[in-house]
Scaffold this motif. Structure first.
Motif, PDB file in Angstrom:
ATOM      1  N   PRO A 125       0.804  -1.229   0.000  1.00  0.00           N
ATOM      2  CA  PRO A 125       0.000   0.000   0.000  1.00  0.00           C
ATOM      3  C   PRO A 125       0.835   1.276   0.000  1.00  0.00           C
ATOM      4  O   PRO A 125       0.414   2.291  -0.557  1.00  0.00           O
ATOM      5  CB  PRO A 125      -0.848  -0.109   1.274  1.00  0.00           C
ATOM      6  N   GLY A 126       2.039   1.218   0.601  1.00  0.00           N
ATOM      7  CA  GLY A 126       2.865   2.424   0.689  1.00  0.00           C
ATOM      8  C   GLY A 126       3.225   3.012  -0.667  1.00  0.00           C
ATOM      9  O   GLY A 126       3.462   4.210  -0.797  1.00  0.00           O
ATOM     10  N   GLN A 127       3.241   2.167  -1.714  1.00  0.00           N
ATOM     11  CA  GLN A 127       3.587   2.660  -3.047  1.00  0.00           C
ATOM     12  C   GLN A 127       2.488   3.551  -3.625  1.00  0.00           C
ATOM     13  O   GLN A 127       2.729   4.348  -4.520  1.00  0.00           O
ATOM     14  CB  GLN A 127       3.781   1.473  -4.007  1.00  0.00           C
ATOM     15  N   TRP A 128       1.252   3.359  -3.122  1.00  0.00           N
ATOM     16  CA  TRP A 128       0.093   3.980  -3.774  1.00  0.00           C
ATOM     17  C   TRP A 128      -0.495   5.129  -2.971  1.00  0.00           C
ATOM     18  O   TRP A 128      -1.522   5.670  -3.348  1.00  0.00           O
ATOM     19  CB  TRP A 128      -0.987   2.914  -4.029  1.00  0.00           C
ATOM     20  N   VAL A 129       0.133   5.488  -1.842  1.00  0.00           N
ATOM     21  CA  VAL A 129      -0.408   6.607  -1.053  1.00  0.00           C
ATOM     22  C   VAL A 129      -0.184   7.912  -1.807  1.00  0.00           C
ATOM     23  O   VAL A 129       0.619   7.983  -2.735  1.00  0.00           O
ATOM     24  CB  VAL A 129       0.235   6.710   0.353  1.00  0.00           C
ATOM     25  N   LYS A 130      -0.901   8.951  -1.381  1.00  0.00           N
ATOM     26  CA  LYS A 130      -0.747  10.272  -1.997  1.00  0.00           C
ATOM     27  C   LYS A 130       0.735  10.650  -1.973  1.00  0.00           C
ATOM     28  O   LYS A 130       1.391  10.513  -0.942  1.00  0.00           O
ATOM     29  CB  LYS A 130      -1.573  11.287  -1.204  1.00  0.00           C
ATOM     30  N   ASN A 131       1.250  11.118  -3.094  1.00  0.00           N
ATOM     31  CA  ASN A 131       2.672  11.472  -3.245  1.00  0.00           C
ATOM     32  C   ASN A 131       3.603  10.258  -3.141  1.00  0.00           C
ATOM     33  O   ASN A 131       4.809  10.417  -3.046  1.00  0.00           O
ATOM     34  CB  ASN A 131       3.112  12.533  -2.235  1.00  0.00           C
ATOM     35  N   GLY A 132       3.047   9.042  -3.121  1.00  0.00           N
ATOM     36  CA  GLY A 132       3.871   7.837  -3.108  1.00  0.00           C
ATOM     37  C   GLY A 132       4.506   7.609  -4.473  1.00  0.00           C
ATOM     38  O   GLY A 132       4.157   8.277  -5.460  1.00  0.00           O
ATOM     39  N   GLN A 133       5.401   6.645  -4.517  1.00  0.00           N
ATOM     40  CA  GLN A 133       6.188   6.348  -5.720  1.00  0.00           C
ATOM     41  C   GLN A 133       5.290   6.067  -6.943  1.00  0.00           C
ATOM     42  O   GLN A 133       5.643   6.391  -8.067  1.00  0.00           O
ATOM     43  CB  GLN A 133       7.049   5.121  -5.381  1.00  0.00           C
ATOM     44  N   CYS A 134       4.104   5.480  -6.708  1.00  0.00           N
ATOM     45  CA  CYS A 134       3.252   5.063  -7.824  1.00  0.00           C
ATOM     46  C   CYS A 134       2.017   5.958  -7.997  1.00  0.00           C
ATOM     47  O   CYS A 134       1.120   5.635  -8.768  1.00  0.00           O
ATOM     48  CB  CYS A 134       2.808   3.625  -7.625  1.00  0.00           C
ATOM     49  N   ALA A 135       1.979   7.054  -7.255  1.00  0.00           N
ATOM     50  CA  ALA A 135       0.790   7.909  -7.288  1.00  0.00           C
ATOM     51  C   ALA A 135       0.805   8.816  -8.516  1.00  0.00           C
ATOM     52  O   ALA A 135       0.893  10.030  -8.411  1.00  0.00           O
ATOM     53  CB  ALA A 135       0.688   8.727  -6.006  1.00  0.00           C
ATOM     54  N   GLY A 137      -1.022   9.336 -12.580  1.00  0.00           N
ATOM     55  CA  GLY A 137      -2.214   8.942 -13.330  1.00  0.00           C
ATOM     56  C   GLY A 137      -3.448   9.527 -12.676  1.00  0.00           C
ATOM     57  O   GLY A 137      -3.421   9.988 -11.537  1.00  0.00           O
ATOM     58  N   ALA A 138      -4.530   9.487 -13.421  1.00  0.00           N
ATOM     59  CA  ALA A 138      -5.700  10.266 -13.037  1.00  0.00           C
ATOM     60  C   ALA A 138      -6.762   9.460 -12.289  1.00  0.00           C
ATOM     61  O   ALA A 138      -7.560  10.018 -11.550  1.00  0.00           O
ATOM     62  CB  ALA A 138      -6.322  10.869 -14.283  1.00  0.00           C
ATOM     63  N   ALA A 139      -6.775   8.145 -12.453  1.00  0.00           N
ATOM     64  CA  ALA A 139      -7.940   7.395 -11.971  1.00  0.00           C
ATOM     65  C   ALA A 139      -7.573   5.981 -11.531  1.00  0.00           C
ATOM     66  O   ALA A 139      -6.689   5.352 -12.114  1.00  0.00           O
ATOM     67  CB  ALA A 139      -8.985   7.307 -13.082  1.00  0.00           C
ATOM     68  N   GLY A 140      -8.250   5.502 -10.518  1.00  0.00           N
ATOM     69  CA  GLY A 140      -8.170   4.087 -10.152  1.00  0.00           C
ATOM     70  C   GLY A 140      -6.868   3.651  -9.508  1.00  0.00           C
ATOM     71  O   GLY A 140      -6.604   2.465  -9.416  1.00  0.00           O
ATOM     72  N   ARG A 141      -6.032   4.615  -9.034  1.00  0.00           N
ATOM     73  CA  ARG A 141      -4.735   4.167  -8.526  1.00  0.00           C
ATOM     74  C   ARG A 141      -4.513   4.555  -7.053  1.00  0.00           C
ATOM     75  O   ARG A 141      -3.368   4.610  -6.601  1.00  0.00           O
ATOM     76  CB  ARG A 141      -3.598   4.648  -9.425  1.00  0.00           C
ATOM     77  N   ASP A 142      -5.584   4.789  -6.302  1.00  0.00           N
ATOM     78  CA  ASP A 142      -5.424   4.902  -4.848  1.00  0.00           C
ATOM     79  C   ASP A 142      -5.282   3.482  -4.291  1.00  0.00           C
ATOM     80  O   ASP A 142      -5.748   2.518  -4.904  1.00  0.00           O
ATOM     81  CB  ASP A 142      -6.630   5.601  -4.223  1.00  0.00           C
ATOM     82  N   GLY A 143      -4.655   3.359  -3.121  1.00  0.00           N
ATOM     83  CA  GLY A 143      -4.372   2.044  -2.555  1.00  0.00           C
ATOM     84  C   GLY A 143      -5.605   1.153  -2.446  1.00  0.00           C
ATOM     85  O   GLY A 143      -5.553  -0.034  -2.777  1.00  0.00           O
ATOM     86  N   ASP A 144      -6.736   1.729  -1.980  1.00  0.00           N
ATOM     87  CA  ASP A 144      -7.931   0.887  -1.825  1.00  0.00           C
ATOM     88  C   ASP A 144      -8.459   0.435  -3.182  1.00  0.00           C
ATOM     89  O   ASP A 144      -8.942  -0.694  -3.334  1.00  0.00           O
ATOM     90  CB  ASP A 144      -9.017   1.597  -0.991  1.00  0.00           C
ATOM     91  N   GLY A 201      -2.601   1.836 -18.364  1.00  0.00           N
ATOM     92  CA  GLY A 201      -2.304   2.955 -17.471  1.00  0.00           C
ATOM     93  C   GLY A 201      -3.514   3.317 -16.612  1.00  0.00           C
ATOM     94  O   GLY A 201      -4.454   2.517 -16.483  1.00  0.00           O
ATOM     95  N   PHE A 202      -3.467   4.525 -16.048  1.00  0.00           N
ATOM     96  CA  PHE A 202      -4.538   4.938 -15.136  1.00  0.00           C
ATOM     97  C   PHE A 202      -5.216   6.210 -15.642  1.00  0.00           C
ATOM     98  O   PHE A 202      -5.456   7.150 -14.896  1.00  0.00           O
ATOM     99  CB  PHE A 202      -3.972   5.146 -13.729  1.00  0.00           C
ATOM    100  N   ALA A 203      -5.514   6.238 -16.951  1.00  0.00           N
ATOM    101  CA  ALA A 203      -6.165   7.403 -17.542  1.00  0.00           C
ATOM    102  C   ALA A 203      -7.627   7.455 -17.116  1.00  0.00           C
ATOM    103  O   ALA A 203      -8.264   6.423 -16.886  1.00  0.00           O
ATOM    104  CB  ALA A 203      -6.068   7.334 -19.060  1.00  0.00           C
TER     105      ALA A 203
END
Ligand SMILES: [Zn+2]
Length: 264
Positions: A125-135, A137-144, A201-203
């Motif tokens: 989950p740490g990769q997908w938090v706000k300002n995380g390494q994987c944050a 793209g525009a949609a569908g990429r929050d940790g939950d 991607g997360f368009a």
């Protein structure tokens, strides 16, 4: 490894953090144990967040009712990725359908049994938090959203309903990705977030999408859930038939704005 607080068949296993040379776990440092506990707690918290929403609850209820287990482990690489692995590809696939290879005949080791199987998800989950390494793209990429997407794959495998070779529009890779993106979009709508376009991607889903009807390209507004359902009716009906209790539960949640299950 421990069961999640709310679902006895969903396990969080952060032992990767305490495995040293040769995978031995008998003498971990306090720091390694703290890293494991932090990871397990953050995943379990996300499971709690998902359980409070109709879509998240319905996916985990279907998983639970299958009798199979789901184990979530850390993403072993730094890549921005999460993946779901069925214990048996043949048991994950629908009876009589291709287990793995769409270009080969459904027989031998490529034949689905429909028995259903347990799964493992790699996810950090740490990769997908706000300002995380994987944050990005525009949609569908929050940790939950990422975790729920993977749980949708696990739900299909647990039911023995994987049909990855079912006809699918371009941009989704295979049918199972269309299923996971669509269900997660209902969740994103339930939680007032942006809809994801496809699996490249997360368009964000654009205002209109070019689709072909009788050889002619037309612009279609897929933000309208009924329009989405009409264009992808065979794909939606296949989900509904495979997971009847799940689909009728979602269909009854008419207050969720983008909910094509209400029109199947
Ligand atoms: Zn996926």
């Amino acid at each position: 490894m421990r069961p999640s607080k709310l679902w006895p068949r969903i396990f969080v296993d952060g032992d990767l953090f305490i495995e040293g040379f040769l995978g031995l776990t008998w003498c971990p440092s306090a720091e390694a144990k703290a890293a494991r506990d932090k990871w397990e707690n953050s995943v379990d918290n996300l499971i709690g967040v998902l359980t409070k929403k109709h879509v998240g609850w319905a996916v985990m209820k279907a998983l639970h009712d299958s009798g199979h287990t789901l184990t979530i482990v850390p993403n072993p690489s730094k890549d921005c990725n999460a993946t779901t692995y069925p214990e048996s590809a043949q048991d994950a696939a629908k009876k009589g359908k291709e287990a793995e290879h769409c270009s080969k005949e459904a027989k031998g080791s490529n034949l689905g049994t429909g028995k259903g199987t347990s799964s493992k998800i790699t996810f950090s989950p740490g990769q997908w938090v706000k300002n995380g390494q994987c944050a990005v793209g525009a949609a569908g990429r929050d940790g939950d959203e990422i975790l729920l997407h993977e749980m949708c794959h696990a739900m299909r495998y647990a039911a023995g309903m994987r049909t990855s070779c079912f006809e699918t529009p371009v941009g989704f890779g295979d049918y199972e990705e269309l299923v996971a993106v669509t269900i997660t979009n209902v969740f994103s709508s339930e939680t007032n977030r942006t809809l994801r376009r496809d699996h490249e991607g997360f368009a964000a889903l654009p205002a209109t999408t070019g689709l072909f009807s009788k050889g002619k390209k037309v612009q279609v507004n897929l933000h309208d859930p009924q329009t989405f359902c009409n264009w992808f009716r065979p794909q939606m009906e296949n989900i509904a038939k495979s997971h009847r209790a799940f689909s009728s539960y979602l269909a009854s949640k008419k207050f969720i704005r983008w909910n094509p299950f209400a029109y199947v």
